[in-house]
Write a protein that holds these residues in place. Structure first.
Motif, mmCIF file in Angstrom:
data_model
loop_
_atom_site.group_PDB
_atom_site.id
_atom_site.type_symbol
_atom_site.label_atom_id
_atom_site.label_comp_id
_atom_site.label_asym_id
_atom_site.label_seq_id
_atom_site.Cartn_x
_atom_site.Cartn_y
_atom_site.Cartn_z
ATOM 1 N N HIS A 1 -10.815 59.014 36.366
ATOM 2 C CA HIS A 1 -9.522 58.509 35.915
ATOM 3 C C HIS A 1 -8.853 59.617 35.111
ATOM 4 N N LEU A 2 -7.651 60.039 35.549
ATOM 5 C CA LEU A 2 -6.904 61.089 34.868
ATOM 6 C C LEU A 2 -5.773 60.483 34.053
ATOM 7 N N ASP A 3 -5.327 61.194 33.035
ATOM 8 C CA ASP A 3 -4.324 60.607 32.137
ATOM 9 C C ASP A 3 -2.961 60.433 32.803
ATOM 10 N N GLY A 4 -2.674 61.184 33.873
ATOM 11 C CA GLY A 4 -1.455 60.956 34.631
ATOM 12 C C GLY A 4 -0.185 61.398 33.948
ATOM 13 N N ALA B 1 -7.240 70.443 35.042
ATOM 14 C CA ALA B 1 -5.900 71.040 35.030
ATOM 15 C C ALA B 1 -5.093 70.601 33.804
ATOM 16 N N GLY B 2 -5.760 70.505 32.673
ATOM 17 C CA GLY B 2 -5.104 70.138 31.435
ATOM 18 C C GLY B 2 -5.005 68.657 31.171
ATOM 19 N N SER B 3 -5.348 67.822 32.140
ATOM 20 C CA SER B 3 -5.334 66.368 31.958
ATOM 21 C C SER B 3 -6.713 65.888 31.524
ATOM 22 N N THR B 4 -6.749 64.950 30.589
ATOM 23 C CA THR B 4 -8.032 64.356 30.231
ATOM 24 C C THR B 4 -8.530 63.486 31.373
ATOM 25 N N ALA B 5 -9.839 63.409 31.542
ATOM 26 C CA ALA B 5 -10.434 62.672 32.654
ATOM 27 C C ALA B 5 -11.689 61.976 32.181
ATOM 28 N N ALA B 6 -11.991 60.855 32.824
ATOM 29 C CA ALA B 6 -13.188 60.091 32.490
ATOM 30 C C ALA B 6 -13.797 59.546 33.765
ATOM 31 N N ILE B 7 -15.123 59.550 33.829
ATOM 32 C CA ILE B 7 -15.833 59.007 34.987
ATOM 33 C C ILE B 7 -15.751 57.494 34.958
ATOM 34 N N ASP B 8 -15.468 56.888 36.123
ATOM 35 C CA ASP B 8 -15.395 55.436 36.214
ATOM 36 C C ASP B 8 -16.734 54.814 35.802
ATOM 37 N N ALA C 1 -16.007 70.369 31.052
ATOM 38 C CA ALA C 1 -16.505 69.690 29.860
ATOM 39 C C ALA C 1 -16.431 70.720 28.741
ATOM 40 N N GLY C 2 -15.359 70.670 27.946
ATOM 41 C CA GLY C 2 -15.080 71.759 27.026
ATOM 42 C C GLY C 2 -14.726 72.996 27.837
ATOM 43 N N PRO C 3 -15.337 74.142 27.535
ATOM 44 C CA PRO C 3 -15.045 75.351 28.311
ATOM 45 C C PRO C 3 -15.904 75.482 29.576
ATOM 46 N N THR D 1 -18.796 61.458 29.001
ATOM 47 C CA THR D 1 -18.508 62.846 28.643
ATOM 48 C C THR D 1 -17.003 63.105 28.690
ATOM 49 N N ALA D 2 -16.465 63.761 27.684
ATOM 50 C CA ALA D 2 -15.043 64.106 27.660
ATOM 51 C C ALA D 2 -14.791 65.235 28.644
#
Length: 369
Positions: A279-282, A334-341, A296-298, A329-330
């Motif tokens: 899931h991306l922040d969109g 491409a600059g958008s925050t993402a989370a595993i479903d 995940a970080g750098p 895990t955060a």
């Protein structure tokens, strides 16, 4: 196939963006992509997928030949049944994904747009003296997909055959109808229809359901975690990392190229990566491109494949991530925050896999010979 589909001339049609091997031939949408997604999720719509390459393979040795060079058990595939199968490299990496239909003495294969010539070249190299005659027939045949909970009813209302089970194939004039696994949340039935290109317009009118673009089909495919060859895999992908291990690989069949890798990783129970829904922040108007790193970080911990705007889930993507990436895990893409479903947590090993893994570790450490 370079000629635009006749359905691209229908009102509101906006063509898909062309790729290096694929020109603008089908519609990405017909004016309202999100409404078309809801149509496929809740009703029934016809998706033009005639940009897919199609091969016909007649010949008495076709099934035993395909059985020997691909990952699925197709030697005894009976008339009126389809399947999925893979061509693997000697190291078990996925080189081709084939969707199959067996009907009336011919095996039909459809693959991703632009993938047909390379597959045909491989098949020609593997013919030897066998009685098989693979042909690329994309210019003559078109694949359409009737999608949605109402797909069965739409076929029946049009007087067309309705395959009852996934991968069942029914004849349809000079083509066929094949039922595929559902997409979306599992209720969007999929029927693939192969017809002569000259009959595409007439079939669309006969079915009498609204048209939906390729973007709507893609969104529901991503929701269902069904990978797309050339987008959701890379040159290192093995079947164990994707659902193709379940749909396109027979774990008990005889030897085929790449089998040792598939069997070894399956027995150990821990492939290097796993396919997840992100899931991306969109926030950004521009969606990440396939192959964009998952960070995940750098640290790079994976790569994204298909990225879509879903009518309920927002911006979501399929991604191959390392097994070590834990739920929660955060991540960034491409600059958008993402989370595993939450449904895509790493599966636990069973007792047999734990024992196999411990034995490998013991051999490597020199504890046992």
């Amino acid at each position: 196939m370079t000629t635009p589909s006749p359905l691209l001339a229908r009102p509101g049609a906006v063509a898909v963006e062309p790729g290096p091997e694929v020109p603008r031939t089908v519609a990405a949408h017909y004016g309202d992509p999100l409404r078309e997604q809801r149509l496929l999720a809740e009703g029934a719509g016809l998706v033009d997928r005639s940009d897919r390459d199609v091969l016909s393979i007649p010949g008495a040795d076709r099934l035993s030949w395909l059985h020997s060079i691909t990952s699925q058990h197709v030697a005894q595939l009976v008339d009126g049944v389809g399947s999925e199968t893979l061509v693997l490299s000697p190291h078990g990496h996925v080189e081709h994904h084939l969707v199959v239909a067996e009907l009336a003495g011919t095996t039909w294969v459809d693959v991703e747009p632009g993938a047909g010539p390379a597959l045909l070249a491989f098949l020609e190299r593997m013919r030897f003296m066998l009685r098989v005659e693979p042909h690329l027939v994309t210019d003559d045949r078109a694949l359409l997909s009737l999608v949605g909970p109402g797909a069965d009813a739409a076929l029946a209302a049009a007087g067309l055959p309705v395959p009852a089970e996934p991968y069942a194939v029914e004849p349809l004039g000079e083509g066929w109808v094949r039922r595929m696994p559902a997409i979306g949340n599992g209720t969007a039935v999929v029927h693939d229809l192969l017809v002569p290109r000259a009959e595409v317009d007439a079939l669309a009118d006969r079915l009498g359901v609204p048209l939906a673009g390729a973007a709507a089909h893609e969104a529901l495919r991503v929701e269902a975690r069904r990978p797309r060859f050339g987008v959701d895999n890379d040159h290192r992908t093995i079947p164990n990392e994707l659902e193709w291990l379940r749909t396109a690989v027979h774990l008990d069949k005889g030897c085929y190229r790449g089998q040792e890798t598939v069997a070894r990783v399956h027995n150990l129970g821990r492939p290097p990566r796993r396919l997840v829904l992100l899931h991306l922040d969109g926030v950004s108007e521009d969606l990440p491109a396939p192959g964009e790193p998952v960070l995940a970080g750098p640290r790079t911990v994976g790569r994204v494949g298909s990225v879509v705007r879903h009518h309920e889930l927002g911006v979501v993507a399929l991604a191959l991530v390392k097994q070590s990436v834990a739920q929660g895990t955060a991540l960034t893409v491409a600059g958008s925050t993402a989370a595993i479903d939450p449904d895509d947590a790493a599966p636990a090993l069973d007792d047999t896999q734990v024992a196999a893994r411990n034995r490998v570790r013991a051999v490597r450490s020199g504890t046992i010979g």
